[in-house]
Write a protein that holds these residues in place. Structure first.
Motif, PDB file in Angstrom:
ATOM      1  N   VAL A 275       4.486  -2.226  12.956  1.00  0.00           N
ATOM      2  CA  VAL A 275       5.369  -3.015  13.827  1.00  0.00           C
ATOM      3  C   VAL A 275       5.786  -4.312  13.145  1.00  0.00           C
ATOM      4  O   VAL A 275       6.958  -4.726  13.220  1.00  0.00           O
ATOM      5  CB  VAL A 275       4.671  -3.296  15.170  1.00  0.00           C
ATOM      6  N   SER A 276       4.862  -4.964  12.444  1.00  0.00           N
ATOM      7  CA  SER A 276       5.159  -6.245  11.791  1.00  0.00           C
ATOM      8  C   SER A 276       6.186  -6.074  10.678  1.00  0.00           C
ATOM      9  O   SER A 276       7.155  -6.841  10.586  1.00  0.00           O
ATOM     10  CB  SER A 276       3.871  -6.858  11.234  1.00  0.00           C
ATOM     11  N   LEU A 277       5.990  -5.080   9.824  1.00  0.00           N
ATOM     12  CA  LEU A 277       6.915  -4.850   8.723  1.00  0.00           C
ATOM     13  C   LEU A 277       8.288  -4.419   9.229  1.00  0.00           C
ATOM     14  O   LEU A 277       9.323  -4.877   8.735  1.00  0.00           O
ATOM     15  CB  LEU A 277       6.349  -3.787   7.777  1.00  0.00           C
ATOM     16  N   LEU A 278       8.284  -3.557  10.235  1.00  0.00           N
ATOM     17  CA  LEU A 278       9.542  -3.094  10.812  1.00  0.00           C
ATOM     18  C   LEU A 278      10.299  -4.245  11.460  1.00  0.00           C
ATOM     19  O   LEU A 278      11.513  -4.416  11.251  1.00  0.00           O
ATOM     20  CB  LEU A 278       9.264  -1.997  11.835  1.00  0.00           C
ATOM     21  N   GLY A 279       9.597  -5.053  12.237  1.00  0.00           N
ATOM     22  CA  GLY A 279      10.236  -6.190  12.890  1.00  0.00           C
ATOM     23  C   GLY A 279      10.787  -7.188  11.894  1.00  0.00           C
ATOM     24  O   GLY A 279      11.921  -7.685  12.051  1.00  0.00           O
ATOM     25  N   ALA A 280      10.003  -7.483  10.838  1.00  0.00           N
ATOM     26  CA  ALA A 280      10.463  -8.429   9.820  1.00  0.00           C
ATOM     27  C   ALA A 280      11.704  -7.903   9.110  1.00  0.00           C
ATOM     28  O   ALA A 280      12.650  -8.659   8.841  1.00  0.00           O
ATOM     29  CB  ALA A 280       9.343  -8.682   8.811  1.00  0.00           C
ATOM     30  N   SER A 281      11.731  -6.601   8.837  1.00  0.00           N
ATOM     31  CA  SER A 281      12.883  -6.011   8.153  1.00  0.00           C
ATOM     32  C   SER A 281      14.153  -6.113   8.993  1.00  0.00           C
ATOM     33  O   SER A 281      15.207  -6.535   8.502  1.00  0.00           O
ATOM     34  CB  SER A 281      12.589  -4.542   7.821  1.00  0.00           C
TER      35      SER A 281
END
Length: 475
Positions: A275-281
């Motif tokens: 979720v963190s990587l997806l949201g940051a992207s």
């Protein structure tokens, strides 16, 4: 006095203690892998209580307990205690069906105490069940969690497995009764994120280079930001793929060492990372780039999620999706710098990446001998000859497309000396043939891109091709 008398049973927790994972989370992922729409039922089950929740999930899936990441040091200790005559009790909050499967598989335990449709055997409930069965201070307990504190307090003596600092502060435990496991730091997180795979995202730079817009600083900044955002999205996809493929990875000779398959990172940690990587992207692409590029990121994620949940198990389709994901990176680079991509180049890329995707499957088929493990990919051992035929053919078709491109009108506009481009063809033929020969000889890793990063010959070929293209442009 014997510190571990045979007449005092040793009660052992399952999740996080005997195995370096949580079987409930594993079961949930397996349920979603079977049918993603089951996600809608989970809230309805959980509001009925955790016991019902576990029971409903256990009715839908069968966990492969033989492939769970058992802690070797814990198993060795329990086997020694068993030989001394002690009764070993599996006391777990996991559903009874899972505990019984572990009981049958290990042939180590004398008895099973676990959750059912009416009772969630955790914390105080487990403590009361153990006291009723063995009496207060009538058992030893091995656990790993602060949820086990009530049980430790009524046990004769504790055994801690991979305890947190918080648990160590609350439980007085002799050092010889602490079964430590190797500590893993940020390197394990990096291994899960797979930054070495970001080299694939260098394809995003190709549209800018092929458009010969080499001195446009603004476009260089845009394409670099596109590279970062796409890399974060790709890493989120790798993590999701690893979480959804735990059983197959554990049956694989090299993938079983991946952080989630080996139990070095927990499933909740993986979901947080995803979720963190997806949201940051997505936030970075919206803030710095454009809505069109964000749309391509979204499409990439949809394809990745579809691949992880379903498409990777479909014969041929999985290869085409993998090749499409590579080509998708080129399209994303085109949108990031607003540069058109030739249909010739897209066709070349699709054929080349199809060859590499077949190569990945070929190496897996060559390594695996477990028929069941192979079925996770939709291939059988007898398919290896077909894969070995289709893979190189796709690569040679890519070279053919490149040769036809050299004869096109567009090349004479971009390259004053197209003769040098013809020399690229034998280099590509050599590289494609070489990697397939190496794969056949068992010298290729399961990821051909990762192999190329450490292969001097591959680097020399890439440098030579760049020099030839510069000569075609400026000579």
């Amino acid at each position: 006095m014997d510190p571990n008398p045979p007449d005092v049973p040793l009660c052992v927790d399952l999740d996080g203690t005997l195995v370096a994972t949580d079987t409930l989370w594993e079961s949930i992922l397996l349920l979603l892998k079977q049918n993603i729409l089951q996600l809608l039922l989970l809230p309805l089950w959980i509001i009925q209580g955790r016991a019902i929740f576990k029971h409903k999930i256990a009715q839908q899936v069968t966990l492969e307990v033989a492939n769970l990441p058992y802690r070797e040091n814990v198993l060795l200790f329990l086997q020694q205690e068993k030989k001394s005559g002690r009764s070993i009790i599996l006391a777990t909050a996991a559903h009874y069906s899972i505990a019984q499967a572990v009981f049958t598989h290990l042939k180590l335990f004398n008895e099973v105490i676990a959750s059912d449709a009416h009772t969630n055997m955790k914390g105080i409930t487990k403590r009361d069940a153990l006291i009723q069965r063995f009496g207060n201070r009538g058992y030893d307990y091995m656990g790993d969690s602060t949820a086990d504190l009530p049980i430790f307090q009524t046990a004769r003596q504790p055994f801690l497995v991979a305890p947190t600092q918080q648990l160590l502060k609350q439980i007085q435990c002799p050092p010889q009764q602490i079964l430590a496991v190797p500590t893993h730091h940020w390197q394990t997180l990096l291994k899960a994120i797979r930054p070495h795979q970001w080299v694939k995202n260098l394809l995003i730079f190709l549209p800018l280079l092929l458009a010969h817009q080499w001195f446009d600083v603004t476009k260089w900044i845009n394409v670099f930001l596109a590279f970062i955002t796409f890399s974060l999205a790709a890493s989120s996809g790798y993590i999701l793929n690893d979480l959804m493929d735990l059983a197959a990875d554990r049956a694989h000779p090299t993938k079983k060492y991946r952080p989630f398959a080996a139990g070095l990172l927990s499933i909740p940690t993986g979901l947080i990372l995803f979720v963190s990587l997806l949201g940051a992207s997505l936030l970075m692409s919206l803030w710095w780039l454009s809505g069109y590029f964000t749309g391509l990121i979204g499409l990439y994620l949809i394809l990745t999620i579809s691949y992880s949940f379903y498409l990777k198990r479909k014969l041929i389709v999985d290869v085409l999706v993998l090749a499409g994901l590579y080509t998708h990176r080129i399209l994303a680079g085109s949108v990031a710098v607003n540069a058109l991509i030739s249909s010739w180049f897209l066709a070349f890329a699709m054929f080349l990446f199809t060859s590499l995707a077949f190569l990945k499957r070929y190496v897996e088929l060559l390594q695996l001998t477990d028929e069941k493990a192979i079925k996770h990919r939709g291939y059988e051992i007898t398919d290896i000859e077909m894969v070995a035929s289709m893979g190189p053919t796709s690569g040679y078709l890519a070279v053919l497309v490149f040769a036809l491109y050299i004869n096109s009108d567009k090349v004479s506009i971009l390259y004053p000396s197209p003769f040098f481009l013809w020399l690229v063809c034998p280099l590509l033929l050599y590289w494609i043939s070489r990697v397939w020969f190496l794969a056949r000889r068992g010298k290729m890793l399961d990821d051909p891109v990762q192999y190329a990063l450490t292969d001097i010959t591959s680097w020399l070929i890439v440098v030579t091709i760049i020099i030839l293209m510069l000569l075609a442009k400026f000579a």
